[in-house]
Design an enzyme around this catalytic site. Structure first.
Site, PDB file in Angstrom:
ATOM      1  N   LYS A  25      92.254  67.539  86.615  1.00 57.93           N
ATOM      2  CA  LYS A  25      90.937  66.984  86.266  1.00 57.93           C
ATOM      3  C   LYS A  25      89.866  67.515  87.224  1.00 57.93           C
ATOM      4  CE  LYS A  25      92.323  62.748  84.044  1.00 57.93           C
ATOM      5  NZ  LYS A  25      92.653  61.355  84.237  1.00 57.93           N
ATOM      6  N   THR A 112      87.715  46.877  85.443  1.00 58.00           N
ATOM      7  CA  THR A 112      87.824  45.531  84.858  1.00 58.00           C
ATOM      8  C   THR A 112      89.028  44.840  85.487  1.00 58.00           C
ATOM      9  OG1 THR A 112      86.869  46.297  82.807  1.00 58.00           O
ATOM     10  CG2 THR A 112      88.163  44.265  82.697  1.00 58.00           C
ATOM     11  N   LEU A 147      79.738  49.920  79.260  1.00 60.65           N
ATOM     12  CA  LEU A 147      79.518  51.089  78.408  1.00 60.65           C
ATOM     13  C   LEU A 147      80.617  51.233  77.363  1.00 60.65           C
ATOM     14  CD1 LEU A 147      81.631  53.467  79.445  1.00 60.65           C
ATOM     15  CD2 LEU A 147      79.963  53.683  81.261  1.00 60.65           C
ATOM     16  N   GLU A 149      82.834  53.801  74.863  1.00 63.84           N
ATOM     17  CA  GLU A 149      83.253  55.194  74.725  1.00 63.84           C
ATOM     18  C   GLU A 149      82.467  55.807  73.574  1.00 63.84           C
ATOM     19  OE1 GLU A 149      87.488  55.923  74.666  1.00 63.84           O
ATOM     20  OE2 GLU A 149      87.796  54.258  76.036  1.00 63.84           O
ATOM     21  N   ALA A 264      83.329  45.001  59.199  1.00 60.32           N
ATOM     22  CA  ALA A 264      84.719  44.698  58.834  1.00 60.32           C
ATOM     23  C   ALA A 264      85.464  46.005  58.631  1.00 60.32           C
ATOM     24  CB  ALA A 264      84.745  43.871  57.559  1.00 60.32           C
ATOM     25  N   GLY A 265      86.768  45.976  58.839  1.00 63.14           N
ATOM     26  CA  GLY A 265      87.545  47.198  58.674  1.00 63.14           C
ATOM     27  C   GLY A 265      88.978  46.993  59.117  1.00 63.14           C
ATOM     28  N   CYS A 272      90.088  48.847  75.759  1.00 62.03           N
ATOM     29  CA  CYS A 272      89.421  47.683  76.346  1.00 62.03           C
ATOM     30  C   CYS A 272      89.706  46.376  75.622  1.00 62.03           C
ATOM     31  CB  CYS A 272      87.930  47.943  76.414  1.00 62.03           C
ATOM     32  SG  CYS A 272      87.566  49.463  77.293  1.00 62.03           S
ATOM     33  N   ARG A 339      94.111  55.409  72.336  1.00 55.30           N
ATOM     34  CA  ARG A 339      94.833  54.241  72.860  1.00 55.30           C
ATOM     35  C   ARG A 339      94.614  53.028  71.954  1.00 55.30           C
ATOM     36  NH1 ARG A 339      92.765  54.384  78.942  1.00 55.30           N
ATOM     37  NH2 ARG A 339      90.983  55.337  77.901  1.00 55.30           N
TER      38      ARG A 339
HETATM   39  C1  UGA Z   1      84.091  48.129  74.511  1.00 57.59           C
HETATM   40  C2  UGA Z   1      82.780  47.347  74.696  1.00 57.59           C
HETATM   41  O1  UGA Z   1      81.977  47.466  73.524  1.00 57.59           O
HETATM   42  C3  UGA Z   1      82.007  47.857  75.907  1.00 57.59           C
HETATM   43  O2  UGA Z   1      80.843  47.052  76.101  1.00 57.59           O
HETATM   44  C4  UGA Z   1      82.905  47.780  77.141  1.00 57.59           C
HETATM   45  O3  UGA Z   1      82.271  48.302  78.304  1.00 57.59           O
HETATM   46  C5  UGA Z   1      84.174  48.579  76.886  1.00 57.59           C
HETATM   47  O4  UGA Z   1      84.847  48.051  75.723  1.00 57.59           O
HETATM   48  C6  UGA Z   1      85.047  48.456  78.110  1.00 57.59           C
HETATM   49  O5  UGA Z   1      85.472  47.345  78.426  1.00 57.59           O
HETATM   50  O6  UGA Z   1      85.228  49.454  78.814  1.00 57.59           O
HETATM   51  P1  UGA Z   1      84.770  50.505  73.496  1.00 57.59           P
HETATM   52  O7  UGA Z   1      86.167  50.004  73.586  1.00 57.59           O
HETATM   53  O8  UGA Z   1      84.459  51.846  74.024  1.00 57.59           O
HETATM   54  O9  UGA Z   1      83.763  49.475  74.229  1.00 57.59           O
HETATM   55  O10 UGA Z   1      84.374  50.531  71.947  1.00 57.59           O
HETATM   56  P2  UGA Z   1      83.575  49.593  70.932  1.00 57.59           P
HETATM   57  O11 UGA Z   1      82.419  50.330  70.413  1.00 57.59           O
HETATM   58  O12 UGA Z   1      83.334  48.241  71.466  1.00 57.59           O
HETATM   59  O13 UGA Z   1      84.649  49.494  69.743  1.00 57.59           O
HETATM   60  C7  UGA Z   1      85.913  48.854  69.951  1.00 57.59           C
HETATM   61  C8  UGA Z   1      86.674  48.781  68.651  1.00 57.59           C
HETATM   62  O14 UGA Z   1      86.038  47.875  67.752  1.00 57.59           O
HETATM   63  C9  UGA Z   1      86.796  50.113  67.907  1.00 57.59           C
HETATM   64  O15 UGA Z   1      88.109  50.268  67.430  1.00 57.59           O
HETATM   65  C10 UGA Z   1      85.823  49.959  66.752  1.00 57.59           C
HETATM   66  O16 UGA Z   1      86.201  50.713  65.634  1.00 57.59           O
HETATM   67  C11 UGA Z   1      85.924  48.473  66.479  1.00 57.59           C
HETATM   68  N1  UGA Z   1      84.726  47.911  65.809  1.00 57.59           N
HETATM   69  C12 UGA Z   1      83.524  47.916  66.425  1.00 57.59           C
HETATM   70  C13 UGA Z   1      84.861  47.338  64.543  1.00 57.59           C
HETATM   71  O17 UGA Z   1      85.970  47.302  63.965  1.00 57.59           O
HETATM   72  N2  UGA Z   1      83.753  46.802  63.942  1.00 57.59           N
HETATM   73  C14 UGA Z   1      82.525  46.798  64.552  1.00 57.59           C
HETATM   74  O18 UGA Z   1      81.574  46.273  63.946  1.00 57.59           O
HETATM   75  C15 UGA Z   1      82.408  47.371  65.825  1.00 57.59           C
END
Ligand code: UGA
Length: 442
Positions: A25, A112, A147, A149, A264-265, A272, A339
């Site tokens: 890395k 975390t 944040l 991803e 929904a999905g 996380c 993951r």
């Molecule tokens: C999440 C949090 O949103 C961040 O604020 C946090 O910092 C991060 O975890 C962490 O703890 O490091 P992340 O896991 O990168 O971020 O992704 P998200 O955008 O939150 O999506 C998580 C999952 O939820 C994905 O599988 C996404 O497809 C799903 N999702 C999201 C849904 O099924 N529906 C939605 O409306 C939104």
């Protein structure tokens, strides 16, 4: 999180040294290449001046002259769901081994971590300093990260809030200074990431370390359960003949509810939500405190994966021997991270039922290969993947799937079954080409 934070802080004018144990890395980063797919990171790695941002495996060298040290290592889940803080403690120990007599340091835990980790870190530092027989001032703070991803730089430069938990006024002031360009939005935004028009200055929330640690878990759990809630409603929508997309719009416009995270999905995944909700439950168990809402959010989330299989079974009757194409493998668009990806879980469930599975993803194939090996067929081209297939499942809503040519797909497939696992299409756009369209809750 570590890489994004380091890159962003260097861009803001701080002098940053990034430390990692993995030489490959460090080698990549030193050449301006990112080891992960995260939009904008490579652009900034190239743009930021050499002297602002360097990378090394040598913790001691990086720590010695630092004013502020951030621990951003992983806290993976143990078998019982608890977060494993051993990397955080090992990092704290290395830091304590490297600091210099009489100096002042701010040590920030960004990973975390479960409640009480700050105290453990403080204990580790004290012990090591005692053993070394030296005195130094180490001021601790917990500074959880929010944040996402795929949107990591955007969320770092334009956060909703910054949280600092500390008993030390020195640490709070140091972090306020560190984040000042973000708190006051005085920096020139990167060309590819303009400041959103309606963006308000983010508040700095200062609190105690335990509350800061809890804010992180509570935020992720709340977002996860918002999604699971709409997924539960989605199931009922299907039964009664409602469309969850309309329902989400209708409730999301209520300012108290808000439109975000009501998609929904096939459910949530990533490094996380699954890990942090499991860690919350583990903390609940430790304190003999049941957390039925968080537990239910996880159950509903798993059920979404199974719903895909049920839908395919209802359309195809027999899955054994069927050829199913899965579009998208990353846990969400914008990342190569697989993951706990719902897409990967769906693939596994299909394989268990004897289906032939073909997969496609614009960036996550290399990581998916480590999970799925040669049990699936990998395709670079969606239309090739669709040839003689019995069904397609859209599992990750990559932008390139939004303009799928359904006429072309219809001409190639053996049976025209389409499961829209992220509800990205209007059903009639798909059914007009002779497809059976199945969304999630419509
Ligand atoms: C999440 C949090 O949103 C961040 O604020 C946090 O910092 C991060 O975890 C962490 O703890 O490091 P992340 O896991 O990168 O971020 O992704 P998200 O955008 O939150 O999506 C998580 C999952 O939820 C994905 O599988 C996404 O497809 C799903 N999702 C999201 C849904 O099924 N529906 C939605 O409306 C939104």
């Amino acid at each position: 999180m570590g890489l994004t934070t380091g890159v962003a802080l260097a861009y803001l004018g701080h002098k940053v040294v990034g430390v990692d144990k993995d030489p490959s890395k460090i080698a990549l980063l030193s050449k301006g290449k990112s080891p992960i797919h995260e939009p904008g990171i490579e652009e900034l790695l190239v743009e930021i001046k050499r002297e602002q941002l360097t990378f090394t495996e040598d913790t001691a060298a990086a720590v010695r002259d630092a004013e502020l040290i951030m621990i951003a290592v992983g806290t993976p889940a143990k078998a019982n769901g608890e977060a494993d803080t051993s990397y955080v403690e090992a990092a704290a120990e290395e830091v304590a081994q490297s600091i210099e007599e009489g100096k002042r340091y701010i040590l920030v835990v960004k990973s975390t971590v479960p409640i009480g980790t700050n105290r453990r870190v403080s204990h580790v530092i004290e012990q090591v300093l005692k053993k070394r027989g030296i005195q130094a001032h180490v001021y601790l703070a917990s500074n959880p990260e929010f944040l996402r991803e795929g949107l990591a730089l955007r969320d770092t430069f334009y956060p909703d809030r910054i949280v600092v938990g500390s008993e030390s006024p020195e640490a709070v002031e140091a972090l306020r200074r560190l984040y000042r360009p973000i708190l006051e939005q005085t920096f020139n935004p990167p060309g590819f990431l303009p400041r959103p028009e309606s963006y308000d200055l983010p508040p700095l929330i200062t609190t105690d370390p335990t509350s800061a640690e809890m804010i992180k878990y509570a935020a992720n759990a709340c977002l996860a359960l918002k999604i699971s809630f709409i997924n539960e409603i989605a199931g009922l929508c299907e039964k009664v003949g409602a469309d969850v997309v309309e329902v989400a719009r209708g409730i999301g416009l209520d300012a108290r509810i808000g439109p975000a995270f009501l998609g929904a999905g096939i459910g949530w995944g990533g490094s996380c939500f699954p890990k942090d909700t499991a860690a919350l439950l583990a903390m609940g168990r430790e304190y003999n405190y049941a957390m039925p809402i968080v537990a239910a959010a996880r159950e509903v989330n798993w059920r979404q994966r199974e719903r895909v299989i049920e839908k395919l079974q209802s359309a195809l009757k027999v899955l054994r021997g069927s050829v199913i194409g899965v579009l998208g493998l990353a846990f969400k668009p914008g990342t190569d991270d697989v993951r706990e990806s719902p897409a990967i879980d769906v693939v596994r469930l299909l394989l268990e039922r004897g289906a032939h599975v073909r997969v496609h993803d614009p960036v996550a194939v290399e990581n998916a290969r480590k999970e799925l090996g040669s049990r699936v067929e990998y395709y670079d081209n969606v239309y090739e993947l669709a040839r003689d297939a019995d069904a397609l499942v859209l599992a990750t809503e990559w932008s390139q799937y939004f303009d799928l040519d359904f006429a072309e797909l219809a001409g190639r497939m053996r049976q025209k079954v389409f499961v829209d696992g992220r509800n990205i299409f209007t059903p009639s756009e798909v059914t007009r080409w002779g497809f059976i369209y199945m969304g999630m809750g419509r």
